[in-house]
Design an enzyme around this catalytic site. Structure first.
Site, PDB file in Angstrom:
ATOM      1  N   ARG A 193       1.986   6.927   2.950  1.00 28.00           N
ATOM      2  CA  ARG A 193       2.199   8.184   2.227  1.00 28.00           C
ATOM      3  C   ARG A 193       2.083   9.385   3.161  1.00 28.00           C
ATOM      4  O   ARG A 193       2.691  10.434   2.909  1.00 28.00           O
ATOM      5  CB  ARG A 193       1.218   8.280   1.058  1.00 28.00           C
ATOM      6  CG  ARG A 193      -0.242   8.358   1.438  1.00 28.00           C
ATOM      7  CD  ARG A 193      -1.187   7.966   0.311  1.00 28.00           C
ATOM      8  NE  ARG A 193      -1.140   6.530   0.058  1.00 28.00           N
ATOM      9  CZ  ARG A 193      -1.860   5.913  -0.861  1.00 28.00           C
ATOM     10  NH1 ARG A 193      -2.688   6.612  -1.629  1.00 28.00           N
ATOM     11  NH2 ARG A 193      -1.769   4.611  -1.033  1.00 28.00           N
ATOM     12  N   LYS A 239      -7.627  -3.852   8.701  1.00 30.57           N
ATOM     13  CA  LYS A 239      -7.374  -4.913   7.734  1.00 30.57           C
ATOM     14  C   LYS A 239      -8.130  -6.189   8.130  1.00 30.57           C
ATOM     15  O   LYS A 239      -8.377  -6.419   9.318  1.00 30.57           O
ATOM     16  CB  LYS A 239      -5.875  -5.233   7.679  1.00 30.57           C
ATOM     17  CG  LYS A 239      -4.997  -4.130   7.145  1.00 30.57           C
ATOM     18  CD  LYS A 239      -3.539  -4.566   7.176  1.00 30.57           C
ATOM     19  CE  LYS A 239      -2.605  -3.454   6.726  1.00 30.57           C
ATOM     20  NZ  LYS A 239      -2.733  -3.167   5.286  1.00 30.57           N
TER      21      LYS A 239
END
Length: 517
Positions: free
Chosen positions: A353, A278
């Protein structure tokens, strides 16, 4: 001297909970400050004239307060609840927060209850307790001195005839508020002091106190179980992963459970993005909150016994951090999820996920009537719905409706988004069974479709809390920082849960059914 993780208490709110009581007379309330709710245009107390309020500009709107010396010199805070004919639990919760914040310097408060046509005593008491307790939250175990005293006691004052109803509502509000405060504590704790192993210890401690059954699965056990999603995300970390299984069983003396519900929470204790690192910006600095889903599940299940929940609930907390290193999962790697399905990893920052896929498969291996997962999953959902509303997807409309109803009762806003299966082909992989990223648009839908691949057709709903898990500024009972969003929603869902009909599975968002095909 550096603080050791073993000396740090990640859940200080649990050990210093506010004492809530109900009395029939203000004389019986020893609190330093008395709150009096006033409806818009309503009559003030006899000892205070309407002219005094009008001169001060007080109209009784939610968010307004007026401080005055009361009988005997005790400070009284008049606080607005809005028009009497429209007052509901949301207005009362917000109004109680305004009162509690107006008396921040005081640890002991009391308030009378409003007389309204729309609001029963039990619901009013619950809302007032929730608003006051959640508004006075602070996370200060890392500060030399707390900014203000916590709320030590809250007394509700009302006629004796309504006392039993008020006590039931106050108790319910106390437990639900406690869930939110616990979830906030967990999400606010720094990742170096609350890693996967440490949250497992917290769960074990809470289980012993609340009657939850808690099982902790370590790295080697997860390897034997084939939980390749969780282990793949953990591959770059020096801290081991943990899967925590929680089981709540209603007392047998109360009869058989009303249904079986499984909850799955994303527990990324810190999300650097892995190899897909990030940017070093303000959002990256909040990534300790990426375990807010797991925190909400743990917090909600910790209060089910106190709330007398009649639903049997199983919870899975999938906990690890997501770090870059020489051993981290690489773009293009393939992971084997529990059950054997393979996933091509095209973005290591789409990791939530992956860890939840293992748990969803495990949930289908046991008897359950429905599965609900909750996660700070996608920036796409934040961009679609903003920072205050969660997105809800599902393959069974009856279950989705229960989630939305719980969100309304908790005042934790959620909005149903389409499970648009026409986009499922964008998750097809040339190398594996599925890939963890779709195209550049519809990212929240892609994530939901990915998760649906692992529920084996069971009734399932997915709650994306990427937006409301974090506040940039305080608003009413919602503090700046980690909000604990989802804890009361999930507890309410479990309290009201009824197994969805088999015919409901696979139904679509009302009015746009063609989108799901």
């Amino acid at each position: 001297m550096a603080l050791d993780a073993e000396d740090f208490d990640p859940i200080p709110s649990w050990g210093r909970s506010c004492d809530v009581s109900v009395v029939a007379s203000a004389d019986g309330a020893t609190a330093a400050v008395l709150g009096v709710p006033i409806a818009r245009g309503g009559e003030p107390p006899e000892w205070l004239g309407a002219a005094d309020l009008a001169a001060a500009g007080f109209q009784g709107k939610v968010g307004e307060t007026f401080l005055s010396p009361g009988p005997g010199g005790r400070p009284v805070v008049l606080y607005g609840i809005g028009p009497a004919d429209t007052v509901g639990v949301t207005e009362l919760r917000d109004a109680a927060a305004t009162f509690a914040l107006a008396a921040t310097a005081r640890a002991h408060l009391a308030t009378t209850l409003p007389e309204t046509d729309r609001q029963g005593v039990e619901s009013a008491a619950q809302a007032l307790v929730e608003g006051a307790l959640m508004a006075r939250y602070s996370f200060d175990p890392l500060k030399a001195e707390p900014a203000a005293p916590g709320l030590a006691s809250l007394t509700l004052v009302l006629p004796e005839a309504a006392r039993a109803d008020a006590e039931r509502g106050a108790r319910r509000g106390w437990w639900l508020a406690r869930a939110t405060l616990l979830a906030r504590d967990l999400a606010n704790s720094p990742p170096s002091l609350l890693n996967a192993a440490r949250i497992a210890e917290c769960a074990l401690d809470l289980g012993r106190e609340t009657g939850l059954e808690v099982e902790v699965f370590d790295q080697e056990t997860l390897r034997r179980m084939g939980c390749g999603g969780l282990l793949g995300v953990n591959a770059g970390s020096v801290d081991e992963a943990r899967m925590i299984k929680l089981s709540y069983t209603p007392p047998a003396a109360d009869g058989p459970p009303r249904g079986r519900l499984t909850l799955v929470g994303k527990g990324i204790m810190y999300d650097s993005g892995g190899i897909s690192l990030k940017p070093s910006d303000a959002v990256h600095a909040t990534m300790k909150n990426d375990m807010s889903g797991a925190g909400a599940v743990l917090a909600a299940m910790s209060v089910l016994g106190g709330l007398g929940c009649r639903t049997a609930v199983t919870g899975y907390l999938m906990c690890t951090d997501n770090m870059p290193s020489g051993s981290a999962t690489k773009l293009g790697d393939v992971l084997w999820i529990r059950g054997g399905k393979t996933v091509e990893v095209l973005n290591t920052d789409a990791e939530g996920r992956l860890v939840m896929a293992d748990a969803l498969v495990l949930a289908t291996e046991e008897p359950t009537d429905a599965i609900v997962d909750i996660a700070t999953l996608t920036g796409a959902c934040l961009r679609a719905l903003g920072a205050e509303i969660a997105g809800v997807f599902g393959n069974a409309q009856g279950l989705v409706d229960q989630v939305l109803d719980a969100s309304l009762k908790a005042d934790e806003p959620a909005w149903q988004l389409p499970l648009a299966r026409r986009y499922r082909a964008e998750l097809d992989s040339d190398l594996a069974d599925i890939k963890n990223m779709g195209g550049p648009n519809g990212g929240a839908i892609h994530a939901a479709l990915f998760l649906e691949d692992f529920v084996a057709g069971r009734p399932w709903a997915h709650i994306d809390i990427a937006g409301p898990a974090q506040n940039d500024r305080a608003a009413s009972w919602r503090p700046k920082g980690c909000t604990g969003f989802g804890a009361r929603l999930l507890a309410q869902l479990a309290l009201d849960f009824s197994p969805p009909e088999a015919s409901e599975s696979g139904t679509a968002l009302h009015g746009v059914s063609e989108v799901t095909r």
